[in-house]
Design a protein around this motif. Structure first.
Motif, PDB file in Angstrom:
ATOM      1  N   GLY A   1      47.075  42.816  30.238  1.00 58.15           N
ATOM      2  CA  GLY A   1      46.532  42.407  31.640  1.00 58.15           C
ATOM      3  C   GLY A   1      46.162  43.304  32.397  1.00 58.15           C
ATOM      4  N   GLY A   2      45.692  42.757  33.573  1.00 61.62           N
ATOM      5  CA  GLY A   2      45.057  43.794  34.542  1.00 61.62           C
ATOM      6  C   GLY A   2      45.966  44.549  35.393  1.00 61.62           C
ATOM      7  N   SER A   3      47.326  43.884  35.486  1.00 58.10           N
ATOM      8  CA  SER A   3      48.345  44.554  36.308  1.00 58.10           C
ATOM      9  C   SER A   3      49.037  45.711  35.412  1.00 58.10           C
ATOM     10  N   LEU A   4      49.012  45.556  34.118  1.00 54.23           N
ATOM     11  CA  LEU A   4      49.526  46.561  33.376  1.00 54.23           C
ATOM     12  C   LEU A   4      48.645  47.803  33.262  1.00 54.23           C
TER      13      LEU A   4
ATOM     14  N   VAL B   1      38.690  51.587  39.959  1.00 50.70           N
ATOM     15  CA  VAL B   1      37.995  50.492  40.627  1.00 50.70           C
ATOM     16  C   VAL B   1      38.794  49.177  40.048  1.00 50.70           C
ATOM     17  N   ASP B   2      39.113  48.469  40.639  1.00 54.53           N
ATOM     18  CA  ASP B   2      39.852  47.379  40.337  1.00 54.53           C
ATOM     19  C   ASP B   2      38.726  46.248  39.919  1.00 54.53           C
ATOM     20  N   GLY B   3      38.529  46.309  38.723  1.00 56.61           N
ATOM     21  CA  GLY B   3      37.483  45.310  38.248  1.00 56.61           C
ATOM     22  C   GLY B   3      37.938  44.240  37.450  1.00 56.61           C
ATOM     23  N   ALA B   4      39.223  43.913  37.545  1.00 56.92           N
ATOM     24  CA  ALA B   4      39.879  42.731  36.838  1.00 56.92           C
ATOM     25  C   ALA B   4      39.070  41.644  36.386  1.00 56.92           C
ATOM     26  N   TYR B   5      38.528  41.261  37.575  1.00 53.46           N
ATOM     27  CA  TYR B   5      37.676  40.029  37.459  1.00 53.46           C
ATOM     28  C   TYR B   5      35.950  40.621  37.449  1.00 53.46           C
TER      29      TYR B   5
ATOM     30  N   THR C   1      42.562  44.015  48.602  1.00 53.20           N
ATOM     31  CA  THR C   1      43.158  44.426  47.284  1.00 53.20           C
ATOM     32  C   THR C   1      44.170  43.673  46.599  1.00 53.20           C
ATOM     33  N   HIS C   2      44.061  43.513  45.322  1.00 52.88           N
ATOM     34  CA  HIS C   2      45.075  42.647  44.691  1.00 52.88           C
ATOM     35  C   HIS C   2      46.391  43.235  44.648  1.00 52.88           C
ATOM     36  N   LEU C   3      47.256  42.284  44.738  1.00 53.98           N
ATOM     37  CA  LEU C   3      48.691  42.651  44.843  1.00 53.98           C
ATOM     38  C   LEU C   3      49.236  43.625  43.680  1.00 53.98           C
ATOM     39  N   SER C   4      48.381  43.470  42.631  1.00 53.23           N
ATOM     40  CA  SER C   4      48.956  44.281  41.619  1.00 53.23           C
ATOM     41  C   SER C   4      49.130  45.874  41.668  1.00 53.23           C
ATOM     42  N   VAL C   5      48.174  46.274  42.758  1.00 47.79           N
ATOM     43  CA  VAL C   5      48.216  47.670  42.944  1.00 47.79           C
ATOM     44  C   VAL C   5      49.573  48.132  43.931  1.00 47.79           C
TER      45      VAL C   5
ATOM     46  N   PHE D   1      39.782  46.113  33.894  1.00 44.22           N
ATOM     47  CA  PHE D   1      38.777  45.114  33.573  1.00 44.22           C
ATOM     48  C   PHE D   1      39.790  44.096  32.655  1.00 44.22           C
ATOM     49  N   ASP D   2      39.614  42.856  33.010  1.00 38.76           N
ATOM     50  CA  ASP D   2      40.355  41.752  32.267  1.00 38.76           C
ATOM     51  C   ASP D   2      39.423  41.028  31.417  1.00 38.76           C
ATOM     52  N   PRO D   3      39.316  41.321  30.221  1.00 36.07           N
ATOM     53  CA  PRO D   3      38.767  40.337  29.307  1.00 36.07           C
ATOM     54  C   PRO D   3      39.251  38.904  29.373  1.00 36.07           C
ATOM     55  N   HIS D   4      40.592  38.823  29.621  1.00 36.76           N
ATOM     56  CA  HIS D   4      41.041  37.198  29.537  1.00 36.76           C
ATOM     57  C   HIS D   4      40.744  36.459  30.915  1.00 36.76           C
ATOM     58  N   LYS D   5      39.695  37.313  31.563  1.00 31.34           N
ATOM     59  CA  LYS D   5      39.004  36.548  32.794  1.00 31.34           C
ATOM     60  C   LYS D   5      37.423  36.410  32.307  1.00 31.34           C
ATOM     61  N   THR D   6      36.846  37.717  32.467  1.00 33.71           N
ATOM     62  CA  THR D   6      35.217  37.817  32.300  1.00 33.71           C
ATOM     63  C   THR D   6      34.843  37.952  31.015  1.00 33.71           C
TER      64      THR D   6
ATOM     65  N   TYR E   1      41.436  29.909  40.994  1.00 35.80           N
ATOM     66  CA  TYR E   1      41.921  31.499  40.719  1.00 35.80           C
ATOM     67  C   TYR E   1      40.632  31.806  39.960  1.00 35.80           C
ATOM     68  N   PHE E   2      41.017  32.673  38.496  1.00 39.54           N
ATOM     69  CA  PHE E   2      40.054  33.238  37.749  1.00 39.54           C
ATOM     70  C   PHE E   2      40.085  32.363  36.238  1.00 39.54           C
ATOM     71  N   PRO E   3      39.133  31.434  36.000  1.00 45.66           N
ATOM     72  CA  PRO E   3      39.117  30.765  34.799  1.00 45.66           C
ATOM     73  C   PRO E   3      38.636  31.491  33.776  1.00 45.66           C
TER      74      PRO E   3
HETATM   75  C1  LIG Z   1      43.553  39.053  38.102  1.00 39.42           C
HETATM   76  C2  LIG Z   1      43.460  40.363  38.674  1.00 39.42           C
HETATM   77  C3  LIG Z   1      44.288  41.291  38.814  1.00 39.42           C
HETATM   78  C4  LIG Z   1      45.681  41.193  38.013  1.00 39.42           C
HETATM   79  O1  LIG Z   1      45.727  41.007  36.642  1.00 39.42           O
HETATM   80  P1  LIG Z   1      46.323  40.434  35.409  1.00 39.42           P
HETATM   81  O2  LIG Z   1      45.714  40.290  34.466  1.00 39.42           O
HETATM   82  O3  LIG Z   1      46.653  39.040  36.377  1.00 39.42           O
HETATM   83  O4  LIG Z   1      47.645  41.281  35.509  1.00 39.42           O
HETATM   84  C5  LIG Z   1      44.109  42.550  39.607  1.00 39.42           C
HETATM   85  N1  LIG Z   1      43.008  42.418  40.157  1.00 39.42           N
HETATM   86  C6  LIG Z   1      42.346  41.752  40.344  1.00 39.42           C
HETATM   87  C7  LIG Z   1      41.179  41.737  41.345  1.00 39.42           C
HETATM   88  C8  LIG Z   1      42.427  40.362  39.744  1.00 39.42           C
HETATM   89  O5  LIG Z   1      41.560  39.415  39.875  1.00 39.42           O
END
Ligand SMILES: *Cc1c(COP(=O)(O)O)cnc(C)c1O
Length: 454
Positions: free
Chosen positions: A137-140, A251-255, A169-173, A280-285, A77-79
């Motif tokens: 997180g990214g979803s919120l 732009v979904d730059g979560a990762y 596209t990520h399911l969160s959208v 953008f997800d600091p808990h990933k990148t 996944y995304f470490p």
């Molecule tokens: C992880 C991720 C999300 C969702 O983010 P969460 O922090 O898990 O809620 C959305 N889009 C992409 C591209 C992701 O990698």
């Protein structure tokens, strides 16, 4: 122990906590990358007080029954790893327990949190009107982006509104759209190119066709680092289409967004600076503990307009436009003070430490791609944009490759995940943890080489 422990009791708990923390960190490189037994039931809390040491032991054991998402072998996944400096920041935040839903009750802490968001806006080259919100997180973050886009472009009537994604596209959208009250048929799927990127011509054609039949296109979502392959959509082209057709560009730059901190990443993410909003997800990148997402918007007022509802019991607390009242920018009122877990690591380690670590991840992922591509028995179908590699054994069906993944993970030295492209099963390896070094990557390649041959 009483609800407010004595100084001596506090000191004893802190010593035991420090011991557990130091042992955990020191053990990470030798710890199994995954070791799972089934879940077991736990006792309900007793009326009488418990022993801190015993309770810590219960926690330590429960945490060990897990995929070791904090360790260097976690390549699924995304470490994220989890910086200990962020944990310390989190601890201190909850000790002072300030209310940061509005600025008036802790203005300097809110300003401190806002300084990190402001810095991020500058890294992403957003204009002076930009602002942001630290979410869980990214979803919120994406939920608030969709709500802001809908409010800004459609207003209260949105039953004809349509938004545009791809199969990658990520399911969160789609989930954000669902929660925001849009029907599944309002989420339109644009075809991708052979390289798994949104096809700009196809996007433009679909938007134009939708408009002629009375739909109201309002939001175009580009992905900066897809979940399956880490692929970046042609962001500059998509920004142009959104501008021409009056759509909000998210732009979904979560990762992938975090790679904006590197020179190579910035070049690949060109166009992200034109976004109306960025997840953008600091808990990933940024290697932070789970529970840290960021939403940046080009114009903070659009976020405020979509999320502000007033109540008379808050009348004493609303004052200046700055520092911002975070409760007006997202769905939460009461929230933990999230700023310190970003502010402390950034200031303590320095921004360059993050840029260098991310650059190293790009190098290591390129190394994985080179080494796997050199194996005659492996098919490595996608040139990585960032740090995700996918591969499969050429002479094997999906079940064979699934067994290969199981055998790789059974080594307990690394932990990979899988995905599908064109219906075909692929193993997936993502280098992203700050703890994953060249030695562990070399070991991973060796494991894949040995087991892939059998
Ligand atoms: C992880 C991720 C999300 C969702 O983010 P969460 O922090 O898990 O809620 C959305 N889009 C992409 C591209 C992701 O990698």
């Amino acid at each position: 122990m009483s609800l407010d422990p004595s100084r001596a009791e506090l000191a004893a708990m802190m010593v035991a906590t420090t011991e557990l923390t130091a042992d955990f960190l020191a053990g990470l490189s030798a710890a199994p990358a995954s070791r799972l037994t089934g879940a077991k039931p736990f006792d309900p809390p007793a009326e009488e007080p418990g022993e801190f040491a015993e309770l810590l032991a219960v926690f330590r054991e429960a945490a060990a029954n897990a995929v070791d998402t904090a360790g260097p072998g976690y390549l699924a996944y995304f470490p994220a790893g989890g910086l200990i400096s962020a944990s310390i920041g989190e601890f201190l935040s909850t000790v002072v327990n300030r209310f940061t839903g509005v600025a008036a009750t802790a203005p300097d802490l809110v300003a401190l949190e806002d300084s990190v968001l402001d810095w991020l806006c500058r890294e992403f080259a957003l204009p002076a009107t930009a602002g942001g919100l630290i979410t869980t997180g990214g979803s919120l973050a994406t939920l608030s982006a969709v709500v802001a886009a809908r409010h800004d472009r459609l207003g209260p009537r949105h039953d004809r509104g349509t938004l545009y994604v791809t199969e990658h596209t990520h399911l969160s959208v789609a989930k954000a759209a669902l929660i925001a009250g849009l029907r599944p048929d309002q989420v339109r799927v644009v075809p991708v190119t052979a390289e798994h990127r949104m096809d700009p011509a196809a996007a433009e054609a679909l938007i134009a066709a939708d408009r002629t039949v009375g739909r109201e296109p309002f939001l175009l979502v580009g992905t900066a680092g897809s979940t399956s392959t880490g692929t970046i959509d042609p962001l500059a082209d998509l920004a142009g289409i959104a501008a021409r057709h009056g759509l909000w560009f998210h732009v979904d730059g979560a990762y992938g967004g975090g790679f904006q901190l590197t020179e190579r990443g910035r070049a690949k993410l060109r166009g992200i600076e034109l976004a109306d909003s960025i997840t953008f997800d600091p808990h990933k990148t940024m290697f932070l503990p789970y529970g840290t997402g960021v939403l940046l918007v080009r114009d903070r007022d659009t976020l405020r307009a979509a999320h502000t509802v007033d109540a008379s019991y808050l009348q004493d607390l609303r004052r200046d436009p700055w520092p911002p009242d975070f409760c007006d920018l997202g769905p939460e009122l009461t929230r933990e003070f999230r700023g310190l877990r970003m502010w402390l690591p950034l200031h303590l380690h320095g921004v360059a430490a993050f840029r260098q670590a991310l650059d190293e991840k790009l190098d290591l992922a390129a190394e994985v791609h080179r080494e796997l591509s050199a194996l005659s028995e492996m098919d490595v179908p996608v040139q990585p944009d960032l740090t995700v590699n996918v591969f499969r054994r050429k002479h094997g069906d999906d079940a064979d490759n699934q067994r290969l993944l199981e055998r790789i993970n059974a080594t307990e030295r690394i932990f990979l995940s899988s995905t599908r492209l064109h219906g075909q099963y692929l193993l997936r390896l993502c280098v992203l943890s700050h703890r994953t070094d060249a030695a562990r990557v070399a070991e991973a390649i060796e494991i894949i080489r040995m087991l892939g041959r059998e």
